[in-house]
Design a protein around this motif. Structure first.
Motif, PDB file in Angstrom:
ATOM      1  N   ASN A 168      11.035 -15.051  30.985  1.00 39.30           N
ATOM      2  CA  ASN A 168       9.607 -15.005  30.644  1.00 39.30           C
ATOM      3  C   ASN A 168       8.722 -15.342  31.836  1.00 39.30           C
ATOM      4  O   ASN A 168       7.636 -14.774  31.997  1.00 39.30           O
ATOM      5  CB  ASN A 168       9.311 -15.975  29.501  1.00 39.30           C
ATOM      6  CG  ASN A 168       9.839 -15.482  28.169  1.00 39.30           C
ATOM      7  OD1 ASN A 168      10.199 -14.311  28.036  1.00 39.30           O
ATOM      8  ND2 ASN A 168       9.910 -16.368  27.196  1.00 39.30           N
ATOM      9  N   SER A 169       9.179 -16.265  32.696  1.00 34.43           N
ATOM     10  CA  SER A 169       8.358 -16.666  33.839  1.00 34.43           C
ATOM     11  C   SER A 169       8.118 -15.491  34.783  1.00 34.43           C
ATOM     12  O   SER A 169       7.033 -15.368  35.369  1.00 34.43           O
ATOM     13  CB  SER A 169       9.021 -17.824  34.589  1.00 34.43           C
ATOM     14  OG  SER A 169      10.205 -17.403  35.237  1.00 34.43           O
TER      15      SER A 169
ATOM     16  N   TYR B 101      19.132 -19.110  26.246  1.00 31.43           N
ATOM     17  CA  TYR B 101      18.881 -20.195  27.180  1.00 31.43           C
ATOM     18  C   TYR B 101      18.426 -19.686  28.550  1.00 31.43           C
ATOM     19  O   TYR B 101      18.292 -20.472  29.483  1.00 31.43           O
ATOM     20  CB  TYR B 101      20.133 -21.073  27.293  1.00 31.43           C
ATOM     21  CG  TYR B 101      20.502 -21.679  25.967  1.00 31.43           C
ATOM     22  CD1 TYR B 101      19.724 -22.689  25.413  1.00 31.43           C
ATOM     23  CD2 TYR B 101      21.587 -21.211  25.243  1.00 31.43           C
ATOM     24  CE1 TYR B 101      20.017 -23.219  24.176  1.00 31.43           C
ATOM     25  CE2 TYR B 101      21.891 -21.745  23.996  1.00 31.43           C
ATOM     26  CZ  TYR B 101      21.105 -22.757  23.468  1.00 31.43           C
ATOM     27  OH  TYR B 101      21.404 -23.265  22.230  1.00 31.43           O
ATOM     28  N   CYS B 102      18.200 -18.370  28.665  1.00 32.73           N
ATOM     29  CA  CYS B 102      17.659 -17.795  29.904  1.00 32.73           C
ATOM     30  C   CYS B 102      16.226 -17.325  29.693  1.00 32.73           C
ATOM     31  O   CYS B 102      15.593 -16.842  30.621  1.00 32.73           O
ATOM     32  CB  CYS B 102      18.502 -16.594  30.352  1.00 32.73           C
ATOM     33  SG  CYS B 102      20.249 -16.915  30.506  1.00 32.73           S
ATOM     34  N   ARG B 103      15.733 -17.456  28.476  1.00 31.32           N
ATOM     35  CA  ARG B 103      14.412 -16.927  28.147  1.00 31.32           C
ATOM     36  C   ARG B 103      13.314 -17.504  29.027  1.00 31.32           C
ATOM     37  O   ARG B 103      12.391 -16.793  29.443  1.00 31.32           O
ATOM     38  CB  ARG B 103      14.094 -17.206  26.667  1.00 31.32           C
ATOM     39  CG  ARG B 103      14.749 -16.255  25.677  1.00 31.32           C
ATOM     40  CD  ARG B 103      13.907 -15.022  25.449  1.00 31.32           C
ATOM     41  NE  ARG B 103      12.613 -15.351  24.897  1.00 31.32           N
ATOM     42  CZ  ARG B 103      12.364 -15.442  23.596  1.00 31.32           C
ATOM     43  NH1 ARG B 103      13.319 -15.244  22.716  1.00 31.32           N
ATOM     44  NH2 ARG B 103      11.157 -15.721  23.168  1.00 31.32           N
ATOM     45  N   LYS B 104      13.403 -18.802  29.328  1.00 31.77           N
ATOM     46  CA  LYS B 104      12.358 -19.443  30.141  1.00 31.77           C
ATOM     47  C   LYS B 104      12.270 -18.775  31.505  1.00 31.77           C
ATOM     48  O   LYS B 104      11.177 -18.477  32.003  1.00 31.77           O
ATOM     49  CB  LYS B 104      12.660 -20.932  30.281  1.00 31.77           C
ATOM     50  CG  LYS B 104      11.563 -21.715  30.984  1.00 31.77           C
ATOM     51  CD  LYS B 104      11.878 -23.207  30.987  1.00 31.77           C
ATOM     52  CE  LYS B 104      10.777 -23.986  31.681  1.00 31.77           C
ATOM     53  NZ  LYS B 104      11.069 -25.461  31.694  1.00 31.77           N
ATOM     54  N   ARG B 105      13.430 -18.533  32.111  1.00 31.97           N
ATOM     55  CA  ARG B 105      13.485 -17.889  33.426  1.00 31.97           C
ATOM     56  C   ARG B 105      12.981 -16.448  33.328  1.00 31.97           C
ATOM     57  O   ARG B 105      12.180 -15.998  34.159  1.00 31.97           O
ATOM     58  CB  ARG B 105      14.929 -17.935  33.946  1.00 31.97           C
ATOM     59  CG  ARG B 105      15.213 -17.019  35.124  1.00 31.97           C
ATOM     60  CD  ARG B 105      14.452 -17.425  36.359  1.00 31.97           C
ATOM     61  NE  ARG B 105      14.735 -16.538  37.477  1.00 31.97           N
ATOM     62  CZ  ARG B 105      13.862 -16.234  38.408  1.00 31.97           C
ATOM     63  NH1 ARG B 105      12.657 -16.756  38.393  1.00 31.97           N
ATOM     64  NH2 ARG B 105      14.180 -15.433  39.398  1.00 31.97           N
TER      65      ARG B 105
END
Length: 206
Positions: free
Chosen positions: A100-101, A94-98
């Motif tokens: 990856n950005s 659930y931290c992947r979006k952060r």
């Protein structure tokens, strides 16, 4: 016997069940199922079913095997990190979006590999033979062993990734003890944040 609940309530229950399945295996699933009252999660939950309270930001570091090419460096940049596979553990899902950005902003695409940290053979092959990297919020002051020597390496200052942690409860939970517990957790988080910053400076006396 017909169900006495209204169609709206049935729809709501069905939606909750689907959300619970989506978060299956996580503390959010237990929260939705009313098995727990409070959960601490990495990243803010994007649904109005939960009430989120900010706790602290934690810096992401790298955990590598001691013979890893990056292990001898004091700090590394994300360009170097992107050359190696990153463990896609349940901790960072659930931290992947952060995460990856930050990589994408530099024109980089991290390569993830599903890893079961409880499977020593799988973990050993990933860290030793594939020179894999595990993202962690453990600091260099908390060096530890995971079955063989490991090293925690920090990211360069300009490439640092910060993950926010939140205390989460059900949005319709009005129990006084729940709100009191959240206040206590926030206080502990502020103290922990000060300790982490002191540890980074090498000053553990404060």
């Amino acid at each position: 016997m017909p169900d006495s609940r209204t169609p709206g309530r049935l729809t709501s229950d069905r939606a909750l069940h689907q959300l619970s399945r989506h978060y299956r295996g996580t503390c959010l699933s237990l929260l939705l199922d009313r098995q727990i009252d409070i959960a601490i999660v990495a990243g803010q939950v994007d649904t109005n079913l939960f009430e989120s309270h900010f706790l602290l930001n934690a810096e992401v570091n790298l955990l590598v095997e001691s013979s890893h090419p990056l292990a001898s460096r004091a700090t590394v940049n994300l360009n170097a990190v992107a050359r190696y596979p990153i463990a896609n553990t349940c901790d960072i899902r659930y931290c992947r979006k952060r995460i990856n950005s930050v990589f994408n902003h530099l024109g980089l695409s991290p390569s993830y590999e599903n890893i079961n940290l409880a499977d020593q053979q799988n973990l050993s092959d990933f860290l030793i033979h594939k020179h894999g990297i595990i993202l962690t919020i453990a600091s260099q002051a908390s060096q530890f062993r995971i079955g063989y020597p490991a090293k925690i390496v920090c990211l360069d200052e300009q490439d640092r990734i910060s993950i926010p942690f939140y205390c989460v409860s059900n949005s319709n939970d009005t129990q006084a003890q729940t709100h009191h517990a959240i206040s206590c957790i926030q206080l502990e988080a502020r103290q922990l944040s000060r300790c982490l910053k002191s540890a980074e400076r090498g000053d553990l006396s404060s």
